[in-house]
Enzyme design. Structure first.
Site, PDB file in Angstrom:
ATOM      1  N   ASP A   1      -1.307  -6.996  -5.615  1.00 59.36           N
ATOM      2  CA  ASP A   1      -2.654  -6.963  -5.050  1.00 59.36           C
ATOM      3  C   ASP A   1      -2.602  -7.873  -3.827  1.00 59.36           C
ATOM      4  O   ASP A   1      -2.385  -9.085  -3.956  1.00 59.36           O
ATOM      5  CB  ASP A   1      -3.653  -7.491  -6.092  1.00 59.36           C
TER       6      ASP A   1
ATOM      7  N   ASP B   2       2.388  -1.895  -4.396  1.00 59.85           N
ATOM      8  CA  ASP B   2       1.034  -1.349  -4.440  1.00 59.85           C
ATOM      9  C   ASP B   2       0.294  -1.999  -5.609  1.00 59.85           C
ATOM     10  O   ASP B   2       0.920  -2.509  -6.543  1.00 59.85           O
ATOM     11  CB  ASP B   2       1.054   0.177  -4.601  1.00 59.85           C
TER      12      ASP B   2
ATOM     13  N   GLY C  80       0.847  -1.203   0.000  1.00 58.40           N
ATOM     14  CA  GLY C  80       0.000   0.000   0.000  1.00 58.40           C
ATOM     15  C   GLY C  80       0.872   1.239   0.000  1.00 58.40           C
ATOM     16  O   GLY C  80       0.507   2.284   0.564  1.00 58.40           O
TER      17      GLY C  80
ATOM     18  N   ARG D 282      -1.324  -0.424  -7.763  1.00 61.99           N
ATOM     19  CA  ARG D 282      -1.106   0.439  -8.940  1.00 61.99           C
ATOM     20  C   ARG D 282       0.320   0.962  -8.945  1.00 61.99           C
ATOM     21  O   ARG D 282       0.916   1.145  -7.878  1.00 61.99           O
ATOM     22  CB  ARG D 282      -2.047   1.654  -8.890  1.00 61.99           C
TER      23      ARG D 282
ATOM     24  N   LYS E 173     -11.677  -2.918  11.131  1.00 57.94           N
ATOM     25  CA  LYS E 173     -10.496  -2.553  11.920  1.00 57.94           C
ATOM     26  C   LYS E 173     -10.548  -3.192  13.309  1.00 57.94           C
ATOM     27  O   LYS E 173      -9.536  -3.666  13.823  1.00 57.94           O
ATOM     28  CB  LYS E 173     -10.365  -1.027  12.035  1.00 57.94           C
TER      29      LYS E 173
ATOM     30  N   TYR F 222     -15.769  -0.143   7.687  1.00 66.36           N
ATOM     31  CA  TYR F 222     -14.347   0.101   7.948  1.00 66.36           C
ATOM     32  C   TYR F 222     -14.033  -0.120   9.434  1.00 66.36           C
ATOM     33  O   TYR F 222     -13.077  -0.819   9.788  1.00 66.36           O
ATOM     34  CB  TYR F 222     -14.041   1.541   7.534  1.00 66.36           C
TER      35      TYR F 222
ATOM     36  N   GLY G 204      -0.369   4.873  -1.110  1.00 69.87           N
ATOM     37  CA  GLY G 204      -1.415   5.601  -0.377  1.00 69.87           C
ATOM     38  C   GLY G 204      -0.845   6.788   0.386  1.00 69.87           C
ATOM     39  O   GLY G 204       0.363   7.038   0.367  1.00 69.87           O
ATOM     40  N   GLN G 205      -1.741   7.490   1.081  1.00 73.89           N
ATOM     41  CA  GLN G 205      -1.343   8.732   1.775  1.00 73.89           C
ATOM     42  C   GLN G 205      -0.210   8.491   2.775  1.00 73.89           C
ATOM     43  O   GLN G 205       0.787   9.193   2.778  1.00 73.89           O
ATOM     44  CB  GLN G 205      -2.565   9.318   2.499  1.00 73.89           C
ATOM     45  N   LEU G 206      -0.361   7.465   3.608  1.00 75.28           N
ATOM     46  CA  LEU G 206       0.678   7.169   4.593  1.00 75.28           C
ATOM     47  C   LEU G 206       1.832   6.393   3.955  1.00 75.28           C
ATOM     48  O   LEU G 206       3.005   6.648   4.237  1.00 75.28           O
ATOM     49  CB  LEU G 206       0.068   6.364   5.749  1.00 75.28           C
TER      50      LEU G 206
HETATM   51  C1  AKB Z   1     -10.946   7.868   7.600  1.00 79.58           C
HETATM   52  O1  AKB Z   1     -11.412   9.008   7.710  1.00 79.58           O
HETATM   53  O2  AKB Z   1     -11.573   6.905   7.164  1.00 79.58           O
HETATM   54  C2  AKB Z   1      -9.522   7.639   8.077  1.00 79.58           C
HETATM   55  C3  AKB Z   1      -9.469   7.166   9.485  1.00 79.58           C
HETATM   56  C4  AKB Z   1      -9.790   8.084  10.589  1.00 79.58           C
HETATM   57  O3  AKB Z   1      -9.140   6.044   9.728  1.00 79.58           O
HETATM   58  N1  AKB Z   1      -8.762   8.833   7.915  1.00 79.58           N
END
Ligand code: AKB
Length: 322
Positions: free
Chosen positions: A58, A39, A13, A41, A152, A148, A16-18
């Site tokens: 992937d 990644d 990944g 892509r 998590k 999400y 991505g941003q991080l």
């Molecule tokens: C999101 O907004 O989904 C993320 C997070 C807080 O995990 N930045």
């Protein structure tokens, strides 16, 4: 079957941003050839693509994952590939599949191939509407109500299980919203706090998708990198929490970040048009108690809201086309 790990680090990944910033930081610290970026892509920025090894991967393709891991025999794996909160609500089945099966693939391959350490990010999204919102404790009612957040929370429990059953040294942080100038986030609820700076620097007004008084925990990217690497470098016996650590730095509302920007750009205007992300934000903590991270491995953030704004604006102005 175990293979001997090299000193190589694998980042899944990495686009991505991080992932992008972590790849740059680790390549600077350990040398570009030691840090393999992977990644789904090809990376858009030249730095990630050309400064060191890159593999198309992937994470749902278990065979390909094992192939990459057998090739490089990484000592550490950072598994960052996931769908964030807003995108996962729109693609619930795929969000669950990517976030859970991707994690299982990484954990299983790490056990089989003798990886020494795995990093996997969790999020404030593990908390839900029944959770105490202010100064949310490490251990409390969770009940997340987003795909999400559910993925998590389940992932945290699985990380702890792999630690107990397999002795895999998995470490994790519950990130707040992450803000940086090098890349844009994708599909999160906290993304407004990045977008707003881009509009301000471009001299444009911003229409915010959250209400002006919606408080959320946030963190500037240098602190996110510092916390991640401090956690990974801490001696194993200092890591007392094997699900995921609460992590905090600052908490602010859209109105407060606007005021912070207006110290430099007094004409900057923000209007408010809350959308479906408001409901997600309302179910998350407003601020976080991260005392366990501070006690166990010495966590201490460097940036508050105004210090972050000052730094963001300087860097984004430099990146503006002339
Ligand atoms: C999101 O907004 O989904 C993320 C997070 C807080 O995990 N930045």
């Amino acid at each position: 079957m175990h293979s001997t790990p090299s000193d190589t680090i694998l980042i899944i990944g990495a686009g991505g941003q991080l992932g992008l910033e972590l790849t740059h930081e680790l390549r600077q610290r350990y040398g570009a050839s030691q840090v393999v970026a992977a990644d789904v892509r090809a990376p858009k920025d030249a730095e990630t693509a050309q400064s060191g090894p890159f593999e198309l991967l992937d994470v749902l393709d278990k065979n390909r994952l094992e192939e990459v891991m057998r090739q490089y025999r990484p000592k550490q794996v950072y598994h960052l590939a996931a769908l964030l909160s807003a995108t996962a609500e729109k693609n619930p089945k795929f969000g669950w599949q990517l976030n859970m099966d991707g994690l299982f693939n990484v954990l299983d391959a790490s056990v089989d191939l003798g990886v020494q350490q795995v990093y996997w990010p969790s999020s404030i999204a593990v908390f839900g509407p029944d959770t105490p919102r202010d100064n949310t404790p490490q251990l409390t009612i969770m009940n997340p109500n987003t795909v999400y957040g559910i993925s998590k929370l389940a992932g945290e429990q699985w990380c702890e299980w792999y630690f107990r059953k397999h002795g895999l040294d998995v470490r994790s942080l519950r990130y707040p919203g992450l803000i940086g100038y090098k890349s844009l986030p994708g599909g999160g609820t906290t993304d407004y706090a990045v977008d707003i700076y881009h509009k301000a620097v471009a001299g444009q007004p911003y229409e915010c998708f959250l209400k002006e008084d919606s408080y959320l925990p946030m963190m500037y990217m240098p602190d996110a990198l510092k916390s991640t690497l401090d956690l990974m470098h801490a001696p194993a016996d200092q890591i007392k929490i094997r699900s995921s650590y609460n992590l905090g730095a600052m908490s602010f509302s859209p109105k407060e970040i606007t005021a912070s920007i207006q110290r430099h750009l007094p004409d900057f205007q923000v209007t408010y048009k809350p959308d479906s992300r408001q409901q997600i934000a309302d179910s998350w903590p407003a601020s976080i108690d991260d005392s366990r991270a501070r006690q166990d491995w010495g966590w201490q953030p460097d940036f508050d809201l105004d210090k972050m704004t000052d730094d963001m604006l300087v860097h984004l102005k430099q990146l503006q086309p002339a």
